[in-house]
Design an enzyme around this catalytic site. Structure first.
Site, PDB file in Angstrom:
ATOM      1  N   CYS A  47       0.814  -1.227   0.000  1.00  0.00           N
ATOM      2  CA  CYS A  47       0.000   0.000   0.000  1.00  0.00           C
ATOM      3  C   CYS A  47       0.843   1.271   0.000  1.00  0.00           C
ATOM      4  CB  CYS A  47      -0.947  -0.005   1.187  1.00  0.00           C
ATOM      5  SG  CYS A  47      -2.109  -1.367   1.110  1.00  0.00           S
ATOM      6  N   HIS A  63      -3.339   7.575   2.151  1.00  0.00           N
ATOM      7  CA  HIS A  63      -3.694   6.239   1.679  1.00  0.00           C
ATOM      8  C   HIS A  63      -5.087   5.915   2.212  1.00  0.00           C
ATOM      9  CE1 HIS A  63      -3.814   2.094   0.756  1.00  0.00           C
ATOM     10  NE2 HIS A  63      -3.596   1.673   1.994  1.00  0.00           N
ATOM     11  N   ASN A 119      -9.919   0.045  -0.300  1.00  0.00           N
ATOM     12  CA  ASN A 119      -8.457   0.138  -0.259  1.00  0.00           C
ATOM     13  C   ASN A 119      -7.899  -0.428  -1.572  1.00  0.00           C
ATOM     14  OD1 ASN A 119      -5.729  -0.149   0.170  1.00  0.00           O
ATOM     15  ND2 ASN A 119      -5.933  -1.041   2.222  1.00  0.00           N
TER      16      ASN A 119
HETATM   17  O1  UT7 Z   1      -3.594  -0.746   3.418  1.00  0.00           O
HETATM   18  C1  UT7 Z   1      -2.789  -1.521   4.238  1.00  0.00           C
HETATM   19  C2  UT7 Z   1      -3.088  -1.248   5.569  1.00  0.00           C
HETATM   20  N1  UT7 Z   1      -4.309  -1.910   5.986  1.00  0.00           N
HETATM   21  C3  UT7 Z   1      -4.998  -1.323   6.927  1.00  0.00           C
HETATM   22  O2  UT7 Z   1      -4.687  -0.217   7.266  1.00  0.00           O
HETATM   23  C4  UT7 Z   1      -6.100  -2.084   7.607  1.00  0.00           C
HETATM   24  C5  UT7 Z   1      -5.965  -1.839   9.074  1.00  0.00           C
HETATM   25  N2  UT7 Z   1      -6.975  -2.502   9.879  1.00  0.00           N
HETATM   26  C6  UT7 Z   1      -8.266  -2.142   9.858  1.00  0.00           C
HETATM   27  O3  UT7 Z   1      -8.671  -1.295   9.091  1.00  0.00           O
HETATM   28  C7  UT7 Z   1      -9.189  -2.802  10.855  1.00  0.00           C
HETATM   29  O4  UT7 Z   1      -8.440  -3.512  11.797  1.00  0.00           O
HETATM   30  C8  UT7 Z   1     -10.256  -3.737  10.211  1.00  0.00           C
HETATM   31  C9  UT7 Z   1     -11.251  -2.906   9.428  1.00  0.00           C
HETATM   32  C10 UT7 Z   1      -9.563  -4.729   9.308  1.00  0.00           C
HETATM   33  C11 UT7 Z   1     -11.010  -4.499  11.276  1.00  0.00           C
HETATM   34  O5  UT7 Z   1     -11.613  -3.589  12.169  1.00  0.00           O
HETATM   35  P1  UT7 Z   1     -11.475  -3.817  13.749  1.00  0.00           P
HETATM   36  O6  UT7 Z   1     -12.276  -2.768  14.377  1.00  0.00           O
HETATM   37  O7  UT7 Z   1      -9.998  -3.859  14.054  1.00  0.00           O
HETATM   38  O8  UT7 Z   1     -12.177  -5.194  13.938  1.00  0.00           O
HETATM   39  P2  UT7 Z   1     -11.568  -6.555  14.517  1.00  0.00           P
HETATM   40  O9  UT7 Z   1     -10.639  -7.175  13.562  1.00  0.00           O
HETATM   41  O10 UT7 Z   1     -11.084  -6.287  15.915  1.00  0.00           O
HETATM   42  O11 UT7 Z   1     -12.871  -7.435  14.603  1.00  0.00           O
HETATM   43  C12 UT7 Z   1     -13.966  -7.104  15.464  1.00  0.00           C
HETATM   44  C13 UT7 Z   1     -15.082  -8.093  15.246  1.00  0.00           C
HETATM   45  C14 UT7 Z   1     -14.610  -9.542  15.289  1.00  0.00           C
HETATM   46  O12 UT7 Z   1     -15.626 -10.303  15.900  1.00  0.00           O
HETATM   47  P3  UT7 Z   1     -15.493 -10.736  17.441  1.00  0.00           P
HETATM   48  O13 UT7 Z   1     -14.231 -11.538  17.528  1.00  0.00           O
HETATM   49  O14 UT7 Z   1     -15.426  -9.445  18.205  1.00  0.00           O
HETATM   50  O15 UT7 Z   1     -16.742 -11.518  17.675  1.00  0.00           O
HETATM   51  C15 UT7 Z   1     -14.514  -9.945  13.833  1.00  0.00           C
HETATM   52  O16 UT7 Z   1     -14.717 -11.327  13.636  1.00  0.00           O
HETATM   53  O17 UT7 Z   1     -15.643  -7.914  13.942  1.00  0.00           O
HETATM   54  C16 UT7 Z   1     -15.664  -9.158  13.242  1.00  0.00           C
HETATM   55  N3  UT7 Z   1     -15.519  -8.909  11.827  1.00  0.00           N
HETATM   56  C17 UT7 Z   1     -16.556  -8.649  11.005  1.00  0.00           C
HETATM   57  N4  UT7 Z   1     -17.881  -8.580  11.249  1.00  0.00           N
HETATM   58  C18 UT7 Z   1     -18.670  -8.287  10.201  1.00  0.00           C
HETATM   59  C19 UT7 Z   1     -14.370  -8.834  11.094  1.00  0.00           C
HETATM   60  N5  UT7 Z   1     -14.651  -8.550   9.804  1.00  0.00           N
HETATM   61  C20 UT7 Z   1     -16.004  -8.443   9.741  1.00  0.00           C
HETATM   62  C21 UT7 Z   1     -16.894  -8.134   8.695  1.00  0.00           C
HETATM   63  N6  UT7 Z   1     -18.200  -8.069   8.967  1.00  0.00           N
HETATM   64  N7  UT7 Z   1     -16.472  -7.885   7.428  1.00  0.00           N
END
Ligand code: UT7
Length: 325
Positions: A115, A252, A282
């Site tokens: 990225c 980004h 993204n």
């Molecule tokens: O470009 C390169 C750089 N990339 C980035 O900058 C991405 C950086 N990371 C992020 O943007 C975020 O960490 C994400 C958007 C990927 C995830 O958001 P988060 O607030 O960190 O969520 P999480 O991974 O902590 O997940 C929270 C909950 C989990 O469920 P439990 O374990 O709390 O029951 C996940 O299983 O959300 C769940 N989850 C989803 N639920 C519905 C993860 N993906 C999804 C989804 N829909 N698509």
């Protein structure tokens, strides 16, 4: 120090025609429009058509950038193309673009910094220009991430999209046409200790398959917020500027929450930030030039404006570039 600087002569972008909405995605994977919008700000992403390759997207964006710059393809003597989704393992997609644009001179190669790829490519091209090794450069970010997504992994497949953006740089004297204009500085970083926080589980040397993107989202998020704030400060310090001097932040486009955090730390109001993540998702190396092209195209970024670009991605790699339009 070189008395040559890279003027930004024009930019262009291309998005595949198919837009995939969150609700459409929610029909095939356990997610919802609400979750995706609340956690990322993404509402839709574009997906390349069957047979539409990274080079096709790159050529469209490059052609539009050349047209905007009023420069003939035959005058380009450097192509640096940032991608993590090349058409083939080799040759470099940049060489395919070179041939398709009818360019028969100079160097053409790919840069792979995920990225952060566009910031890396811009820094490389700018240094070639400053060193006198290139006069007119095409800097391209182009990706078809849809091809390396595991469409059953809701933690990643909702985040990414396809697209391309390009800039044309031209050498100019810093005491003449480029006085206080052009690329003012670039700042690159990497910390390979985190190479396994965001990666593709395939490759020619390891599995002989293309593989799928894997990410520890929380880990990436945490580092992105810190590293981007630091590199933005470093860029301002290096130029003796403060955040108040910035006309446009072109970040980004990974997650609106990361962008908001950087803007908050800088004290920048939302009307100074170019935001496309809602419509593009993204697009990795394409995200900054896509956003730039949109803001230049609709007249927000004007000649003389100070534009700060930043990105963070797999590796980890991150960086920033400052340019006076
Ligand atoms: O470009 C390169 C750089 N990339 C980035 O900058 C991405 C950086 N990371 C992020 O943007 C975020 O960490 C994400 C958007 C990927 C995830 O958001 P988060 O607030 O960190 O969520 P999480 O991974 O902590 O997940 C929270 C909950 C989990 O469920 P439990 O374990 O709390 O029951 C996940 O299983 O959300 C769940 N989850 C989803 N639920 C519905 C993860 N993906 C999804 C989804 N829909 N698509």
């Amino acid at each position: 120090m070189s008395d040559i600087r890279s003027l930004v002569r024009g930019c262009g972008a291309y998005l595949p025609s198919r837009a995939l909405s969150n609700s459409e995605l929610a029909q095939s994977v356990d997610t919802s429009d609400e979750w995706i919008v609340e956690r990322t700000g993404i509402r839709q992403r574009h997906i390349a058509a069957e047979g539409e390759m990274t080079s096709d997207l790159a050529c469209m964006a490059a052609g539009r950038a050349l047209e905007a710059a009023g420069i003939d393809a035959g005058d380009i003597d450097l192509i640096v193309l940032a991608t993590s989704t090349p058409d083939q393992t080799f040759p470099a997609t940049a060489t395919v673009v070179q041939a398709r644009l009818g360019i028969r001179q100079g160097a053409a190669f790919d840069v792979q910094a995920v990225c952060s790829g566009f910031i890396y490519a811009l820094a490389v091209a700018d240094n070639f220009v400053k060193a006198g090794q290139a006069k007119r450069a095409l800097v391209i970010g182009a990706e078809t991430f849809s091809r390396i997504l595991d469409w059953e992994d809701r933690g990643t497949c909702v985040l990414f999209g396809d697209g391309a953006g390009a800039l044309v740089l031209e050498a100019a004297k810093s005491n003449g046409a480029a006085a206080n204009r052009g690329v003012l500085s670039t700042h690159l970083h990497a910390d390979g200790r985190h190479h396994d926080a965001l990666y593709v589980d395939g490759g020619p040397s390891s599995t002989r398959t293309t593989g799928y993107l894997r990410m520890n989202g929380r880990e990436v998020f945490r580092h992105a917020v810190t590293n981007l704030a630091r590199v933005v400060d470093e860029t301002l310090d290096a130029n003796g500027l403060t955040a108040a001097d910035i006309d446009w932040l072109v970040p980004h486009q990974a997650n609106k929450r990361i962008i908001d955090s950087t803007a908050r730390k800088l004290g920048l109001s939302s009307d100074k930030i170019v935001l496309t993540v809602d419509r593009h998702g993204n697009t990795s190396a394409a995200s900054v030039p896509l956003a730039l092209s949109e803001a230049v195209g609709d007249g927000r970024i004007q000649e003389g404006d100070l534009v700060l670009m930043e990105a963070m991605g797999g590796g980890f790699t991150w960086g920033a570039a400052l340019a006076r339009w």
